[in-house]
Design an enzyme around this catalytic site. Sequence first.
Site, PDB file in Angstrom:
ATOM      1  N   ASP A  13      11.999 -16.496 -41.307  1.00 24.38           N
ATOM      2  CA  ASP A  13      10.920 -17.307 -40.747  1.00 24.38           C
ATOM      3  C   ASP A  13      11.261 -17.785 -39.330  1.00 24.38           C
ATOM      4  O   ASP A  13      12.434 -17.872 -38.964  1.00 24.38           O
ATOM      5  CB  ASP A  13      10.702 -18.517 -41.681  1.00 24.38           C
ATOM      6  CG  ASP A  13       9.346 -19.172 -41.480  1.00 24.38           C
ATOM      7  OD1 ASP A  13       8.510 -18.619 -40.741  1.00 24.38           O
ATOM      8  OD2 ASP A  13       9.133 -20.247 -42.072  1.00 24.38           O
ATOM      9  N   TRP A  18       9.795 -19.713 -32.419  1.00 26.49           N
ATOM     10  CA  TRP A  18      10.956 -19.577 -31.527  1.00 26.49           C
ATOM     11  C   TRP A  18      10.524 -19.020 -30.167  1.00 26.49           C
ATOM     12  O   TRP A  18      10.954 -19.507 -29.112  1.00 26.49           O
ATOM     13  CB  TRP A  18      11.975 -18.666 -32.202  1.00 26.49           C
ATOM     14  CG  TRP A  18      13.164 -18.312 -31.368  1.00 26.49           C
ATOM     15  CD1 TRP A  18      14.296 -19.049 -31.193  1.00 26.49           C
ATOM     16  CD2 TRP A  18      13.347 -17.113 -30.595  1.00 26.49           C
ATOM     17  NE1 TRP A  18      15.171 -18.400 -30.361  1.00 26.49           N
ATOM     18  CE2 TRP A  18      14.606 -17.206 -29.987  1.00 26.49           C
ATOM     19  CE3 TRP A  18      12.559 -15.977 -30.373  1.00 26.49           C
ATOM     20  CZ2 TRP A  18      15.111 -16.195 -29.161  1.00 26.49           C
ATOM     21  CZ3 TRP A  18      13.050 -14.976 -29.547  1.00 26.49           C
ATOM     22  CH2 TRP A  18      14.323 -15.089 -28.949  1.00 26.49           C
ATOM     23  N   ASN A  61       0.469 -12.765 -44.715  1.00 28.97           N
ATOM     24  CA  ASN A  61       0.531 -12.427 -43.288  1.00 28.97           C
ATOM     25  C   ASN A  61      -0.726 -11.718 -42.769  1.00 28.97           C
ATOM     26  O   ASN A  61      -0.966 -11.697 -41.569  1.00 28.97           O
ATOM     27  CB  ASN A  61       1.745 -11.542 -42.981  1.00 28.97           C
ATOM     28  CG  ASN A  61       3.049 -12.327 -42.985  1.00 28.97           C
ATOM     29  OD1 ASN A  61       4.109 -11.753 -43.052  1.00 28.97           O
ATOM     30  ND2 ASN A  61       2.966 -13.651 -42.927  1.00 28.97           N
TER      31      ASN A  61
END
Length: 233
Positions: A13, A18, A61
Amino acid sequence: MENSLAHVAIIMDGNGRWAKKQGKVRTFGHYEGVKNVRRIAIHANERGVRYLTLYAFSTENWKRPKEEVGYLMSLPKIFFESYLKELMEKNIRVTMIGSLKEIPAEARKYFQGAIERTKENTGMVLCFALNYGSRREIVEAAKAYAAEVAAGKENELSEEEFSSYLQTAGMPDVDLLIRTSGEERISNFLLYQLAYSELIFDEKAWPEFDEDEFDKCLQEYERRNRRFGGLNA
Ligand code: V0D
């Protein structure tokens, strides 16, 4: 680590978050995430892990923006064109759980090719959970068993035998589950197989989860097990 693990599972994850934090687009995070799959797979193999299962693409997703899903579908090509040769050299066997059914043919082709090319390898098993959901897996297992009973099979089912109807049939139970990026949830991953796992929720995002961080998780696993062993000796 004297005592290596049979099965480590990782929820990879934090790629998008990020990337955003560095002012980059989410797909950059996924690309860096792919490079990290290689890095951690090679390292886990060196550490003697026998099964490494990676949650790459969940059934949820599909709800992401169209462009992002499209990019994710290009990742198998990028991954296997870059790294399949190295996986072969390291004797790593690629497998998967989940369903390739709804997956575009191109992505599917790379996966099936890698599974086929590596099927005789005897080293670590690198299992990708793709388009995977654990409740669905359990329901499908129950249906398969019910069908056999309806066809005359003796109706006596142990926990052990039930696991042979799951997609992870033949794999050991998960010893250690790691989820990167700080969320503390299981998210419909390997519910039956995680019954006795140690759970580690690591603050690092997947692209920055490196060999050192992986080793720290193995040490934490060993530490918990020593304590557990002590109490039960
Ligand atoms: C990189 C998690 C989807 C972090 C998110 C094997 C690691 C994205 C797929 C995928 C990866 C899509 C279609 C398909 C099989 C897999 C994927 C890889 C990495 C490399 F048929 N996300 N994803 N594949 N990551």
